[in-house]
Design a protein around this motif. Structure first.
Motif, PDB file in Angstrom:
ATOM      1  N   LEU A   1      -2.174  10.370   3.314  1.00 40.61           N
ATOM      2  CA  LEU A   1      -2.115  10.608   4.746  1.00 40.61           C
ATOM      3  C   LEU A   1      -3.159   9.782   5.495  1.00 40.61           C
ATOM      4  O   LEU A   1      -2.863   9.216   6.554  1.00 40.61           O
ATOM      5  CB  LEU A   1      -2.285  12.101   5.051  1.00 40.61           C
ATOM      6  CG  LEU A   1      -2.169  12.488   6.528  1.00 40.61           C
ATOM      7  CD1 LEU A   1      -0.828  12.057   7.117  1.00 40.61           C
ATOM      8  CD2 LEU A   1      -2.386  13.984   6.697  1.00 40.61           C
ATOM      9  N   THR A   2      -4.356   9.680   4.952  1.00 36.66           N
ATOM     10  CA  THR A   2      -5.396   8.861   5.587  1.00 36.66           C
ATOM     11  C   THR A   2      -4.919   7.410   5.693  1.00 36.66           C
ATOM     12  O   THR A   2      -5.102   6.777   6.739  1.00 36.66           O
ATOM     13  CB  THR A   2      -6.711   8.951   4.782  1.00 36.66           C
ATOM     14  OG1 THR A   2      -7.136  10.319   4.758  1.00 36.66           O
ATOM     15  CG2 THR A   2      -7.798   8.087   5.393  1.00 36.66           C
TER      16      THR A   2
ATOM     17  N   GLU B   1      -2.112   7.254   8.397  1.00 33.66           N
ATOM     18  CA  GLU B   1      -2.670   7.400   9.741  1.00 33.66           C
ATOM     19  C   GLU B   1      -3.459   6.174  10.185  1.00 33.66           C
ATOM     20  O   GLU B   1      -3.451   5.812  11.355  1.00 33.66           O
ATOM     21  CB  GLU B   1      -3.547   8.649   9.826  1.00 33.66           C
ATOM     22  CG  GLU B   1      -2.743   9.932   9.753  1.00 33.66           C
ATOM     23  CD  GLU B   1      -3.596  11.179   9.714  1.00 33.66           C
ATOM     24  OE1 GLU B   1      -3.034  12.264   9.979  1.00 33.66           O
ATOM     25  OE2 GLU B   1      -4.818  11.105   9.401  1.00 33.66           O
TER      26      GLU B   1
END
Length: 169
Positions: free
Chosen positions: A157-158, A161
């Protein structure tokens, strides 16, 4: 034992030689887990006689600062129109879950606040969701595997994003 993704994956991959089966399987599993999680949320909301969207407003209101609890701020948080949020708030106010108060110093400013009934519903809904989370993940994995899963998902997810274009652009 095969899960639903393992059963369906060969059909999904047919004709897509460049697809990495491990990546595709992982993403399909994430999607399936999200779908089942939402089904659980909808069932809990339905038991309360509410829509999931209405319960989400109650959950969000319970954790916002008072200055963030205006119809306009809530509409932005949920990415819906002000009119849609007004309808949602009207249903919840009619049900006794929240109040809308015009601010004395600024009549254009409306403050939204949970009532006692809304706070009780928030706790009941949140407690049931914690039980569902435990059933979905806690009962499937020992604690150390939960940590590994969480760390891996956080890394993905990092990355997404940090590299993906903002939603709506």
């Amino acid at each position: 034992m095969a899960d639903s993704v393992e059963v369906r994956l060969p059909n999904h991959l047919a004709g897509h030689e460049n697809a990495d089966p491990v990546i595709e399987a992982a993403l399909h599993r994430i999607i399936e887990l999200a779908r089942r999680h939402e089904e659980g949320q909808r069932a809990v909301a339905a038991r309360e006689g509410l829509s999931l969207a209405d319960c989400e407003v109650i959950l969000r209101l319970a954790h916002l600062e008072p200055d963030e609890c205006t119809p306009g701020q809530l509409a932005k948080l949920f990415h819906i129109t002000a009119g849609s949020m007004t309808s949602r708030l009207g249903r919840l106010e009619s049900g006794g879950y929240l109040t809308r108060t015009v601010q004395p110093g600024n009549r254009a400013q409306i403050q939204v606040e949970l009532t006692g009934k809304g706070k009780v519903l928030h706790h009941r809904f949140a407690d049931r969701m914690v039980e569902i989370h435990q059933d979905m993940v806690g009962s499937a994995l020992p604690p150390k595997d939960r940590v590994v899963l969480n760390d891996l998902l956080q890394r993905v997810l990092t990355h997404v994003e940090a590299t993906a274009a903002p939603v709506g652009s």
